[in-house]
Write a protein that holds these residues in place. Sequence first.
Motif, PDB file in Angstrom:
ATOM      1  N   TYR A  44       6.302  17.846  -3.342  1.00 32.56           N
ATOM      2  CA  TYR A  44       6.623  18.593  -4.562  1.00 32.56           C
ATOM      3  C   TYR A  44       5.710  19.803  -4.722  1.00 32.56           C
ATOM      4  CZ  TYR A  44       7.424  19.593  -9.472  1.00 32.56           C
ATOM      5  OH  TYR A  44       7.724  20.211 -10.659  1.00 32.56           O
ATOM      6  N   GLY A  45       4.456  19.648  -4.379  1.00 39.45           N
ATOM      7  CA  GLY A  45       3.503  20.743  -4.525  1.00 39.45           C
ATOM      8  C   GLY A  45       3.684  21.854  -3.515  1.00 39.45           C
ATOM      9  N   THR A  46       4.198  21.543  -2.338  1.00 36.02           N
ATOM     10  CA  THR A  46       4.332  22.560  -1.303  1.00 36.02           C
ATOM     11  C   THR A  46       5.770  23.020  -1.102  1.00 36.02           C
ATOM     12  OG1 THR A  46       4.541  20.878   0.418  1.00 36.02           O
ATOM     13  CG2 THR A  46       2.330  21.697  -0.043  1.00 36.02           C
ATOM     14  N   TRP A  47       6.719  22.475  -1.853  1.00 33.97           N
ATOM     15  CA  TRP A  47       8.117  22.783  -1.608  1.00 33.97           C
ATOM     16  C   TRP A  47       8.444  24.244  -1.848  1.00 33.97           C
ATOM     17  CZ3 TRP A  47      12.088  21.604   1.006  1.00 33.97           C
ATOM     18  CH2 TRP A  47      13.325  22.124   0.689  1.00 33.97           C
ATOM     19  N   ARG A  48       7.894  24.851  -2.888  1.00 32.58           N
ATOM     20  CA  ARG A  48       8.225  26.240  -3.199  1.00 32.58           C
ATOM     21  C   ARG A  48       7.813  27.171  -2.065  1.00 32.58           C
ATOM     22  NH1 ARG A  48       8.994  28.808  -8.371  1.00 32.58           N
ATOM     23  NH2 ARG A  48       8.613  26.733  -9.163  1.00 32.58           N
ATOM     24  N   ALA A  49       6.633  26.984  -1.525  1.00 33.29           N
ATOM     25  CA  ALA A  49       6.162  27.836  -0.429  1.00 33.29           C
ATOM     26  C   ALA A  49       6.996  27.610   0.827  1.00 33.29           C
ATOM     27  CB  ALA A  49       4.691  27.566  -0.151  1.00 33.29           C
ATOM     28  N   VAL A  50       7.324  26.366   1.120  1.00 31.14           N
ATOM     29  CA  VAL A  50       8.120  26.065   2.309  1.00 31.14           C
ATOM     30  C   VAL A  50       9.528  26.622   2.151  1.00 31.14           C
ATOM     31  CG1 VAL A  50       9.165  24.198   3.643  1.00 31.14           C
ATOM     32  CG2 VAL A  50       6.786  24.025   2.919  1.00 31.14           C
ATOM     33  N   ALA A  51      10.122  26.435   0.989  1.00 38.31           N
ATOM     34  CA  ALA A  51      11.488  26.896   0.763  1.00 38.31           C
ATOM     35  C   ALA A  51      11.569  28.416   0.795  1.00 38.31           C
ATOM     36  CB  ALA A  51      12.007  26.373  -0.571  1.00 38.31           C
ATOM     37  N   SER A  52      10.593  29.097   0.231  1.00 32.08           N
ATOM     38  CA  SER A  52      10.639  30.556   0.264  1.00 32.08           C
ATOM     39  C   SER A  52      10.379  31.082   1.673  1.00 32.08           C
ATOM     40  CB  SER A  52       9.634  31.151  -0.717  1.00 32.08           C
ATOM     41  OG  SER A  52       8.320  30.851  -0.320  1.00 32.08           O
ATOM     42  N   PHE A 112       0.836  -1.200   0.000  1.00 34.46           N
ATOM     43  CA  PHE A 112       0.000   0.000   0.000  1.00 34.46           C
ATOM     44  C   PHE A 112       0.865   1.242   0.000  1.00 34.46           C
ATOM     45  CE2 PHE A 112      -2.374   3.390   2.076  1.00 34.46           C
ATOM     46  CZ  PHE A 112      -3.563   3.367   1.358  1.00 34.46           C
ATOM     47  N   TRP A 113       1.924   1.245   0.816  1.00 35.31           N
ATOM     48  CA  TRP A 113       2.818   2.401   0.881  1.00 35.31           C
ATOM     49  C   TRP A 113       3.537   2.608  -0.454  1.00 35.31           C
ATOM     50  CZ3 TRP A 113       3.932   6.812   2.850  1.00 35.31           C
ATOM     51  CH2 TRP A 113       5.201   7.358   2.673  1.00 35.31           C
ATOM     52  N   LEU A 114       4.029   1.518  -1.058  1.00 37.24           N
ATOM     53  CA  LEU A 114       4.778   1.653  -2.303  1.00 37.24           C
ATOM     54  C   LEU A 114       3.891   2.081  -3.467  1.00 37.24           C
ATOM     55  CD1 LEU A 114       7.145  -1.423  -2.061  1.00 37.24           C
ATOM     56  CD2 LEU A 114       7.737   0.988  -1.815  1.00 37.24           C
ATOM     57  N   VAL A 115       2.655   1.606  -3.497  1.00 37.73           N
ATOM     58  CA  VAL A 115       1.773   1.901  -4.631  1.00 37.73           C
ATOM     59  C   VAL A 115       1.028   3.216  -4.454  1.00 37.73           C
ATOM     60  CG1 VAL A 115      -0.246   1.082  -5.906  1.00 37.73           C
ATOM     61  CG2 VAL A 115       1.531  -0.512  -5.246  1.00 37.73           C
ATOM     62  N   LEU A 116       0.531   3.501  -3.261  1.00 40.78           N
ATOM     63  CA  LEU A 116      -0.273   4.708  -3.053  1.00 40.78           C
ATOM     64  C   LEU A 116       0.342   5.718  -2.099  1.00 40.78           C
ATOM     65  CD1 LEU A 116      -3.951   3.464  -2.868  1.00 40.78           C
ATOM     66  CD2 LEU A 116      -2.877   4.826  -4.618  1.00 40.78           C
ATOM     67  N   GLY A 117       0.864   5.268  -0.988  1.00 41.91           N
ATOM     68  CA  GLY A 117       1.327   6.182   0.045  1.00 41.91           C
ATOM     69  C   GLY A 117       2.498   7.042  -0.384  1.00 41.91           C
ATOM     70  N   PHE A 118       3.545   6.416  -0.911  1.00 39.53           N
ATOM     71  CA  PHE A 118       4.728   7.170  -1.300  1.00 39.53           C
ATOM     72  C   PHE A 118       4.461   8.143  -2.444  1.00 39.53           C
ATOM     73  CE2 PHE A 118       8.562   7.693  -3.842  1.00 39.53           C
ATOM     74  CZ  PHE A 118       9.352   8.342  -2.914  1.00 39.53           C
ATOM     75  N   PRO A 119       3.800   7.726  -3.533  1.00 37.82           N
ATOM     76  CA  PRO A 119       3.535   8.697  -4.604  1.00 37.82           C
ATOM     77  C   PRO A 119       2.688   9.884  -4.146  1.00 37.82           C
ATOM     78  CG  PRO A 119       3.240   6.491  -5.440  1.00 37.82           C
ATOM     79  CD  PRO A 119       3.425   6.371  -3.962  1.00 37.82           C
ATOM     80  N   VAL A 120       1.696   9.650  -3.297  1.00 37.62           N
ATOM     81  CA  VAL A 120       0.871  10.753  -2.796  1.00 37.62           C
ATOM     82  C   VAL A 120       1.713  11.686  -1.935  1.00 37.62           C
ATOM     83  CG1 VAL A 120      -1.051  11.307  -1.255  1.00 37.62           C
ATOM     84  CG2 VAL A 120      -1.311   9.531  -2.974  1.00 37.62           C
ATOM     85  N   LYS A 121       2.538  11.127  -1.061  1.00 38.10           N
ATOM     86  CA  LYS A 121       3.391  11.953  -0.206  1.00 38.10           C
ATOM     87  C   LYS A 121       4.410  12.730  -1.045  1.00 38.10           C
ATOM     88  CE  LYS A 121       3.198  11.875   3.664  1.00 38.10           C
ATOM     89  NZ  LYS A 121       2.464  12.674   4.646  1.00 38.10           N
ATOM     90  N   ALA A 122       4.983  12.096  -2.059  1.00 39.50           N
ATOM     91  CA  ALA A 122       5.951  12.779  -2.921  1.00 39.50           C
ATOM     92  C   ALA A 122       5.297  13.935  -3.670  1.00 39.50           C
ATOM     93  CB  ALA A 122       6.572  11.791  -3.901  1.00 39.50           C
ATOM     94  N   LEU A 123       4.086  13.747  -4.159  1.00 42.46           N
ATOM     95  CA  LEU A 123       3.370  14.833  -4.840  1.00 42.46           C
ATOM     96  C   LEU A 123       3.032  15.963  -3.882  1.00 42.46           C
ATOM     97  CD1 LEU A 123       1.012  12.852  -7.232  1.00 42.46           C
ATOM     98  CD2 LEU A 123       2.976  14.269  -7.844  1.00 42.46           C
ATOM     99  N   MET A 124       2.706  15.629  -2.641  1.00 42.53           N
ATOM    100  CA  MET A 124       2.414  16.679  -1.657  1.00 42.53           C
ATOM    101  C   MET A 124       3.665  17.501  -1.350  1.00 42.53           C
ATOM    102  SD  MET A 124      -0.157  14.696   0.945  1.00 42.53           S
ATOM    103  CE  MET A 124       0.028  15.925   2.196  1.00 42.53           C
TER     104      MET A 124
END
Length: 75
Positions: free
Chosen positions: A44-52, A30-42
């Motif tokens: 990636y999507g919030t990195w710019r705001a966090v980094a700035s 479950f983690w390899l198929v759904l959990g990790f990709p969802v977490k990676a997208l989250m």
Amino acid sequence: MADFLIRATIVAAVVVVALLVWRRLHRVSFWLVLGFPVKALMVYGTWRAVASGCGLARRRRRLRWTFPGFPYLGG
């Protein structure tokens, strides 16, 4: 219209139950198929705001005119 809503609700409930059972019985898959990709997208999507917010982000230059990694070879 009501027929469609009933069927959509039943399908959604079956999918949620199936995902919960899959998560409970096979945590690693479950983690390899759904959990990790969802977490990676989250991330990636919030990195710019966090980094700035932390001061880690810089604007990218289109073309670099200086090369800080190269040693100075001039006389």
